[in-house]
Design an enzyme around this catalytic site. Structure first.
Site, PDB file in Angstrom:
ATOM      1  N   ASP A   1       0.835  -1.203   0.000  1.00 24.92           N
ATOM      2  CA  ASP A   1       0.000   0.000   0.000  1.00 24.92           C
ATOM      3  C   ASP A   1       0.867   1.249   0.000  1.00 24.92           C
ATOM      4  OD1 ASP A   1      -2.305   1.481   0.031  1.00 24.92           O
ATOM      5  OD2 ASP A   1      -2.807   1.072   2.124  1.00 24.92           O
ATOM      6  N   GLY A   2       0.335   2.312  -0.596  1.00 28.38           N
ATOM      7  CA  GLY A   2       1.000   3.611  -0.517  1.00 28.38           C
ATOM      8  C   GLY A   2       1.679   4.064  -1.803  1.00 28.38           C
ATOM      9  N   ASN A   3       1.457   3.336  -2.886  1.00 27.87           N
ATOM     10  CA  ASN A   3       2.075   3.746  -4.163  1.00 27.87           C
ATOM     11  C   ASN A   3       1.594   5.134  -4.585  1.00 27.87           C
ATOM     12  OD1 ASN A   3       3.147   1.219  -4.220  1.00 27.87           O
ATOM     13  ND2 ASN A   3       1.881   0.447  -5.900  1.00 27.87           N
TER      14      ASN A   3
ATOM     15  N   ARG B   1      -0.010   8.865 -10.162  1.00 31.26           N
ATOM     16  CA  ARG B   1      -0.110   7.644  -9.344  1.00 31.26           C
ATOM     17  C   ARG B   1       0.571   6.442 -10.003  1.00 31.26           C
ATOM     18  NH1 ARG B   1      -3.662   7.278  -5.394  1.00 31.26           N
ATOM     19  NH2 ARG B   1      -3.980   5.077  -5.867  1.00 31.26           N
TER      20      ARG B   1
ATOM     21  N   SER C   1      -7.129  -5.777  -5.882  1.00 29.06           N
ATOM     22  CA  SER C   1      -8.301  -6.293  -5.168  1.00 29.06           C
ATOM     23  C   SER C   1      -9.540  -6.141  -6.042  1.00 29.06           C
ATOM     24  CB  SER C   1      -8.500  -5.528  -3.859  1.00 29.06           C
ATOM     25  OG  SER C   1      -8.978  -4.233  -4.126  1.00 29.06           O
TER      26      SER C   1
ATOM     27  N   GLU D   1     -12.057  -4.638  -5.224  1.00 28.98           N
ATOM     28  CA  GLU D   1     -12.499  -3.251  -5.048  1.00 28.98           C
ATOM     29  C   GLU D   1     -11.695  -2.272  -5.922  1.00 28.98           C
ATOM     30  OE1 GLU D   1     -11.805  -5.347  -2.489  1.00 28.98           O
ATOM     31  OE2 GLU D   1     -13.792  -5.593  -1.569  1.00 28.98           O
ATOM     32  N   ASN D   2     -10.501  -2.670  -6.350  1.00 26.69           N
ATOM     33  CA  ASN D   2      -9.659  -1.772  -7.150  1.00 26.69           C
ATOM     34  C   ASN D   2     -10.262  -1.431  -8.517  1.00 26.69           C
ATOM     35  OD1 ASN D   2      -6.477  -3.050  -5.904  1.00 26.69           O
ATOM     36  ND2 ASN D   2      -7.625  -1.253  -5.280  1.00 26.69           N
ATOM     37  N   TRP D   3     -11.260  -2.199  -8.959  1.00 29.14           N
ATOM     38  CA  TRP D   3     -11.897  -1.877 -10.248  1.00 29.14           C
ATOM     39  C   TRP D   3     -12.558  -0.508 -10.214  1.00 29.14           C
ATOM     40  CZ3 TRP D   3     -10.434  -4.638 -14.159  1.00 29.14           C
ATOM     41  CH2 TRP D   3     -10.192  -6.006 -14.029  1.00 29.14           C
TER      42      TRP D   3
ATOM     43  N   ARG E   1       1.534  -5.014   6.185  1.00 28.61           N
ATOM     44  CA  ARG E   1       0.867  -3.979   5.390  1.00 28.61           C
ATOM     45  C   ARG E   1       1.697  -2.707   5.486  1.00 28.61           C
ATOM     46  NH1 ARG E   1      -5.345  -2.473   4.390  1.00 28.61           N
ATOM     47  NH2 ARG E   1      -4.959  -0.771   2.954  1.00 28.61           N
TER      48      ARG E   1
HETATM   49  C1  FPP Z   1      -1.503   0.119  -3.494  1.00 30.95           C
HETATM   50  O1  FPP Z   1      -1.112   1.451  -3.511  1.00 30.95           O
HETATM   51  C2  FPP Z   1      -1.008  -0.651  -4.608  1.00 30.95           C
HETATM   52  C3  FPP Z   1      -1.779  -1.294  -5.553  1.00 30.95           C
HETATM   53  C4  FPP Z   1      -3.233  -1.257  -5.564  1.00 30.95           C
HETATM   54  C5  FPP Z   1      -1.184  -2.059  -6.655  1.00 30.95           C
HETATM   55  C6  FPP Z   1       0.098  -2.749  -6.383  1.00 30.95           C
HETATM   56  C7  FPP Z   1       0.763  -3.001  -7.662  1.00 30.95           C
HETATM   57  C8  FPP Z   1       2.083  -2.961  -7.914  1.00 30.95           C
HETATM   58  C9  FPP Z   1       3.113  -2.712  -6.885  1.00 30.95           C
HETATM   59  C10 FPP Z   1       2.579  -3.122  -9.293  1.00 30.95           C
HETATM   60  C11 FPP Z   1       2.545  -4.432  -9.940  1.00 30.95           C
HETATM   61  C12 FPP Z   1       2.570  -5.606  -9.068  1.00 30.95           C
HETATM   62  C13 FPP Z   1       3.132  -6.792  -9.385  1.00 30.95           C
HETATM   63  C14 FPP Z   1       2.900  -7.952  -8.473  1.00 30.95           C
HETATM   64  C15 FPP Z   1       3.964  -7.017 -10.571  1.00 30.95           C
HETATM   65  P1  FPP Z   1      -2.226   2.539  -3.621  1.00 30.95           P
HETATM   66  O2  FPP Z   1      -2.411   2.896  -5.037  1.00 30.95           O
HETATM   67  O3  FPP Z   1      -3.467   2.048  -2.938  1.00 30.95           O
HETATM   68  O4  FPP Z   1      -1.611   3.732  -2.825  1.00 30.95           O
HETATM   69  P2  FPP Z   1      -2.387   4.879  -2.024  1.00 30.95           P
HETATM   70  O5  FPP Z   1      -3.092   4.184  -0.894  1.00 30.95           O
HETATM   71  O6  FPP Z   1      -1.283   5.760  -1.565  1.00 30.95           O
HETATM   72  O7  FPP Z   1      -3.326   5.538  -2.974  1.00 30.95           O
END
Ligand code: FPP
Length: 246
Positions: free
Chosen positions: A21-23, A34, A66, A68-70, A189
């Site tokens: 989490d946190g990308n 993002r 997830s 929910e990510n859709w 997490r």
């Molecule tokens: C959460 O950060 C991250 C994700 C929903 C996707 C994770 C995917 C990757 C790291 C890339 C590809 C993965 C693989 C296995 C090759 P967020 O977007 O929810 O961050 P935020 O909470 O700061 O918005």
């Protein structure tokens, strides 16, 4: 601190699950879109997978997308799907070199065709590897998993192959998508959030939870080792009292 040397390799968790989490917030901090965060997150995926393989962790499950990510913006979803395809193709050789077997859990057949195909190819190519199993949770949710397991068991009962009164937790475990895998002993997490977010709901029953404040793109080997050291300092009682633990 050299966290790696503090790990007792004889008491490693057999299965570690990670909510990456946190990308998005990491990218925002740098004034970048993002998707830049997700791209940078792939480097952490590589490092943590390598670290798990080097240590000899049997299973590493990463929550990559997830159910929910859709509901995220369409462009972000399609960029994530492309990134998955790219990463799986680019990393297959590294998986082979490190004897890592790829596996996926979730509604894989409902992913875009190219993503589904890349995954199936990666799984096929690496299926004879005997080291760490890297499990990607994609289009996954814990409630979906329990629901599909329930549906499966109900069908077995309806077909007369199983009596409802004979159903035990082993039947449920065997009907889940994680069938054959030990339950995760440690859940990590990142990014300071302290939730399970519909991840492995049944399987995390006894897991130790470790929440790191670090955003996923900054989460590297040292952070991973630190989480394992923290895990090894905890007393796992499974409902017993301290004196009963040997
Ligand atoms: C959460 O950060 C991250 C994700 C929903 C996707 C994770 C995917 C990757 C790291 C890339 C590809 C993965 C693989 C296995 C090759 P967020 O977007 O929810 O961050 P935020 O909470 O700061 O918005």
């Amino acid at each position: 601190m050299d966290w790696k040397t503090k790990i007792d390799t004889k008491r490693l968790p057999r299965h570690i699950a990670v909510i990456m989490d946190g990308n998005g917030r990491w990218a925002k901090e740098q004034g970048k879109p993002r998707v830049f965060g997700h791209r940078s997150g792939v480097k952490s995926v590589r490092e943590i997978t390598e670290a798990a393989a080097e240590l000899g962790v049997e299973y590493l499950t990463l929550y990559a997308f997830s159910t929910e990510n859709w509901s995220r913006p369409k462009l972000e979803v399609s960029a994530l799907m492309r990134l998955l395809v790219e990463t799986v193709y680019q990393e297959t050789n590294t998986l082979m070199e490190n004897n890592i077997r790829l596996r996926a859990i979730g509604e894989i057949d409902k992913l875009p065709k190219a993503t589904c195909q890349a995954l199936l190819e990666g799984i096929e190519k690496t299926k004879a590897n005997t080291g760490t199993t890297l499990v990607l949770a994609l289009n996954y949710s814990g409630k979906w998993d329990i629901t599909q397991a329930t549906r499966h068991l109900a069908a077995e009962v309806a077909a007369g192959r199983l009596r409802s009164e004979d159903i035990t937790d082993s039947h449920v475990a065997a009907a889940l998508s994680t069938q054959g895998m030990p339950d995760p002993e440690l859940l990590i997490r990142t990014s300071g959030e302290a939730r399970i977010s519909n991840f492995l709901l049944w399987q995390l029953a006894y897991a130790e939870l470790y929440f790191s404040p670090v955003f996923w793109p900054d989460f590297r080997k040292a952070n991973f080792y630190q989480a394992i050291v923290d895990f090894q300092h905890r007393e796992r009682r499974f409902g017993k009292i301290s004196e009963q633990i040997v």
